[in-house]
Design an enzyme around this catalytic site. Structure first.
Site, PDB file in Angstrom:
ATOM      1  N   ASP A   1      37.675 -23.429 -43.767  1.00 42.39           N
ATOM      2  CA  ASP A   1      38.084 -24.743 -43.263  1.00 42.39           C
ATOM      3  C   ASP A   1      36.932 -25.731 -43.353  1.00 42.39           C
ATOM      4  OD1 ASP A   1      40.732 -24.034 -42.482  1.00 42.39           O
ATOM      5  OD2 ASP A   1      39.921 -23.036 -40.708  1.00 42.39           O
TER       6      ASP A   1
ATOM      7  N   ASP B   1      32.450 -20.479 -46.319  1.00 39.96           N
ATOM      8  CA  ASP B   1      33.326 -20.819 -45.215  1.00 39.96           C
ATOM      9  C   ASP B   1      34.646 -21.299 -45.816  1.00 39.96           C
ATOM     10  OD1 ASP B   1      34.153 -21.737 -42.542  1.00 39.96           O
ATOM     11  OD2 ASP B   1      33.802 -23.737 -43.371  1.00 39.96           O
TER      12      ASP B   1
END
Length: 223
Positions: free
Chosen positions: A12, A10
């Site tokens: 953020d 991922d």
């Protein structure tokens, strides 16, 4: 020769800390529409979702909530913040080192699975000099929102990797559920935007306290 393994990160809350920009952009969007701003904790809880779905969650999924309009304001505000240099999406400690180390290994393939747009991802990679490290980049532009397993499934298909040889590393329950729905292993990180309890409940096999622990976690979860 052993099968190569895919590690999907991922962005953020996992690789970069973009919370200040996210909160600023949401604040701008809600102010334009004169809608009461949610608490900061609530705003950060939707990080990882695609933008429209995130706005709908902030609007309690009310059918008349102007999620698409707010998403448009958000995109504009985020782009202006980045271009204006008012905020920065800083790498979390250890992010660069772990990506450089893992990308040099012949037995691993690295990728990204994020609710950001491709333009946003490219800007981060260029800003931090990390272009070329990720062999697959799955974004909200071409995939359903997390926790749908579409991003993981598409990444595996692109690189010819099986679920048993795939790990998702993320900071939210959406990441963990996405991984589990695709049959992949889910590894959580403890420095992001969802608390550890949510990650465990969503299916995290383990939760890292720092990126220094990732190599050991990969060995333990991908035997």
């Amino acid at each position: 020769m052993a099968a190569q393994r895919l590690i999907l990160f991922d962005v953020d809350g996992t690789l970069v800390d973009s919370q200040h920009m996210i909160v600023a952009a949401v604040t701008h969007a809600f102010a334009i529409e004169r809608i009461t701003l949610p608490e900061r904790e609530e705003i950060l809880s939707i990080v990882g979702l695609s933008l429209y779905e995130a706005m709908m969650v902030l609007g309690n999924n009310a059918p008349d909530f102007p999620a698409e309009v707010l998403a448009g304001h958000y995109r504009t505000a985020f782009r202006e913040l980045r271009l204006g240099g008012q905020h920065d999406e800083l790498l979390f400690p250890g992010s660069r080192e772990v990506i450089e180390r893992l990308s040099a290994r012949d037995d691993l393939l690295l990728g990204l699975a994020t609710g950001k747009s491709m333009r946003g991802v490219r800007a981060i990679l260029e800003n931090h000099g990390m272009e070329g490290r990720f062999l697959t980049i799955q974004t909200a532009d071409d995939n359903p929102s997390k926790p749908d397993p579409g991003m993981v499934n598409r990444a595996m298909a692109e690189l010819g990797v099986q679920p048993a040889d795939t790990v998702v590393v993320g900071d939210t329950a959406w990441d963990m559920r996405m991984a589990r729905a695709a049959g992949a292993c889910a590894i959580g990180v403890g420095w992001g935007y969802h608390v550890r309890g949510r990650l465990v409940e969503a299916g995290a096999a383990t939760i890292l306290s720092s990126f220094d622990e990732l190599d050991g976690a990969l060995m333990a979860t991908m035997l």
